[in-house]
Design an enzyme around this catalytic site. Sequence first.
Site, PDB file in Angstrom:
ATOM      1  N   GLY A 161       0.860  -1.190   0.000  1.00  0.00           N
ATOM      2  CA  GLY A 161       0.000   0.000   0.000  1.00  0.00           C
ATOM      3  C   GLY A 161       0.891   1.233   0.000  1.00  0.00           C
ATOM      4  O   GLY A 161       2.056   1.164  -0.395  1.00  0.00           O
ATOM      5  N   ILE A 163       2.379   2.879   2.399  1.00  0.00           N
ATOM      6  CA  ILE A 163       3.600   2.799   3.217  1.00  0.00           C
ATOM      7  C   ILE A 163       4.587   1.815   2.575  1.00  0.00           C
ATOM      8  O   ILE A 163       5.781   2.108   2.454  1.00  0.00           O
ATOM      9  CB  ILE A 163       3.270   2.403   4.677  1.00  0.00           C
ATOM     10  CG1 ILE A 163       2.389   3.487   5.316  1.00  0.00           C
ATOM     11  CG2 ILE A 163       4.549   2.204   5.483  1.00  0.00           C
ATOM     12  CD1 ILE A 163       1.858   3.161   6.714  1.00  0.00           C
ATOM     13  N   THR A 240       6.469  -2.624  11.589  1.00  0.00           N
ATOM     14  CA  THR A 240       6.011  -1.281  11.990  1.00  0.00           C
ATOM     15  C   THR A 240       4.505  -1.156  11.715  1.00  0.00           C
ATOM     16  O   THR A 240       3.993  -0.050  11.610  1.00  0.00           O
ATOM     17  CB  THR A 240       6.766  -0.174  11.213  1.00  0.00           C
ATOM     18  OG1 THR A 240       6.636  -0.421   9.806  1.00  0.00           O
ATOM     19  CG2 THR A 240       8.231  -0.122  11.582  1.00  0.00           C
ATOM     20  N   SER A 241       3.809  -2.308  11.570  1.00  0.00           N
ATOM     21  CA  SER A 241       2.379  -2.249  11.226  1.00  0.00           C
ATOM     22  C   SER A 241       1.504  -2.457  12.469  1.00  0.00           C
ATOM     23  O   SER A 241       1.155  -1.486  13.146  1.00  0.00           O
ATOM     24  CB  SER A 241       2.054  -3.248  10.121  1.00  0.00           C
ATOM     25  OG  SER A 241       2.378  -4.570  10.508  1.00  0.00           O
ATOM     26  N   GLU A 271       0.439  -3.793  23.999  1.00  0.00           N
ATOM     27  CA  GLU A 271       1.158  -2.528  24.146  1.00  0.00           C
ATOM     28  C   GLU A 271       0.617  -1.770  25.347  1.00  0.00           C
ATOM     29  O   GLU A 271      -0.610  -1.734  25.518  1.00  0.00           O
ATOM     30  CB  GLU A 271       1.008  -1.675  22.877  1.00  0.00           C
ATOM     31  CG  GLU A 271       1.676  -2.324  21.679  1.00  0.00           C
ATOM     32  CD  GLU A 271       1.531  -1.512  20.384  1.00  0.00           C
ATOM     33  OE1 GLU A 271       1.074  -0.357  20.424  1.00  0.00           O
ATOM     34  OE2 GLU A 271       1.896  -2.053  19.330  1.00  0.00           O
ATOM     35  N   HIS A 290       6.142   2.006  19.608  1.00  0.00           N
ATOM     36  CA  HIS A 290       5.118   2.394  18.627  1.00  0.00           C
ATOM     37  C   HIS A 290       5.295   3.872  18.205  1.00  0.00           C
ATOM     38  O   HIS A 290       4.425   4.706  18.459  1.00  0.00           O
ATOM     39  CB  HIS A 290       3.709   2.147  19.195  1.00  0.00           C
ATOM     40  CG  HIS A 290       2.652   2.051  18.132  1.00  0.00           C
ATOM     41  ND1 HIS A 290       1.584   1.203  18.202  1.00  0.00           N
ATOM     42  CD2 HIS A 290       2.482   2.721  16.959  1.00  0.00           C
ATOM     43  CE1 HIS A 290       0.808   1.347  17.150  1.00  0.00           C
ATOM     44  NE2 HIS A 290       1.348   2.280  16.367  1.00  0.00           N
TER      45      HIS A 290
HETATM   46  C1  8YV Z   1      -0.163   6.058  16.044  1.00  0.00           C
HETATM   47  C2  8YV Z   1      -0.804   4.296  14.274  1.00  0.00           C
HETATM   48  O1  8YV Z   1       0.575   5.435  17.010  1.00  0.00           O
HETATM   49  O2  8YV Z   1      -1.586   5.542  12.438  1.00  0.00           O
HETATM   50  C3  8YV Z   1      -1.665   4.504  13.077  1.00  0.00           C
HETATM   51  O3  8YV Z   1      -2.450   3.604  12.759  1.00  0.00           O
HETATM   52  O4  8YV Z   1      -0.752   3.252  14.814  1.00  0.00           O
HETATM   53  C4  8YV Z   1       0.067   5.406  14.757  1.00  0.00           C
HETATM   54  O5  8YV Z   1       0.266   6.372  13.830  1.00  0.00           O
HETATM   55  C5  8YV Z   1      -1.446   6.357  16.675  1.00  0.00           C
HETATM   56  O6  8YV Z   1      -2.583   6.179  15.961  1.00  0.00           O
HETATM   57  C6  8YV Z   1      -1.399   7.730  17.287  1.00  0.00           C
HETATM   58  O7  8YV Z   1      -2.429   7.891  18.125  1.00  0.00           O
END
Ligand code: 8YV
Length: 331
Positions: A161, A163, A240-241, A271, A290
């Site tokens: 996608g 990213i 990182t997902s 988490e 995260h």
């Molecule tokens: C953030 C995330 O940690 O965008 C996402 O889905 O997991 C991260 O960007 C989070 O949503 C910030 O509140």
Amino acid sequence: MTQKSASDRANVFLTVRLPEHALDRIETECNVVTFAGKEMPSKEELIAGIAEADGLLGSAQLSVDADVLNAAPRLRVVSNFGVGYDNVDLAAAAQRGVIVCNTPGVLSDAVADLTMGLVLSLARRLPESERFVREGRWKPGAGMELGTDVSGKTLGIIGLGRIGVAVARRAQAFSMTVVFHDLFREPPAEVGFSKYREMEALLRESDFVSLHVNLRPETHHLLGRAQLALMKPSAFLINTSRGQIVDQSALVEALRKGEVAGAALDVFEEEPLPATDPLMAMTNVILLPHIGSASVETREAMRDLSIDNLLRALRGERPKAVVNPEVLAQE
Ligand code: 8YV
């Protein structure tokens, strides 16, 4: 223009703290209550907070399940501060006609930068080398174990996608070969320099495997014991997902057995990562709290987009990024 009275205005419940200028944007049109606690609200606190709310703006880690949605009879929009939306029960939202919004695009570069940083950190043993210096182990003649080059190596991207594509571009600039697998898109023969592979082939072939899929039932534990066993013993995993994409205990096992050389994880099944988690004691892993989107500029862009989405939905306009457009069609 006549000012609306407080009772005519939409009620918004915020579970993220916004700076004054951002809060002003919402307060011009809505009555706003910000959750007072320092941490994320508990389920009970969230249910109490949204009882009268027309709109909710909260992090992508805030669980908005059917109980929460059903406790908010006026709710029209859940605006996620994040691109992920696995925190929202979409079926319950659809049933209740609640619009769900997210912040795609604005954080792709930040997440891709972090991913590439992790590829380089694993390859060149950066955190380990830093510890080596700080712990006073750097003595004349005493050196670190050698790292490995990334150039000429293969990066396997699972999920191409926004990213995934941003990661592919960066990897190409580092002279890596990029292959990819995607569960949901038609596999284009070639996207730039990146080539489609079946999942098994990608896992066997890659020196680095990086995950960029969103969490849904089909991707839960996408990498389990069997998949990890296909990876080269010299290969590294980067996530990182979402933590639930990987069976974390299978990963610990694979790392212990040397089936996988190392891993860099920004996300976990639970988490914050509990202090007792076996990953905490392992040296061949990099653990981050995260921080994929955690840069000043990116968080500002996410904030703007999540507010735009919220206000547009409350005005009855089409939000910029909506996850469940079928709800708009119903209106
Ligand atoms: C953030 C995330 O940690 O965008 C996402 O889905 O997991 C991260 O960007 C989070 O949503 C910030 O509140």
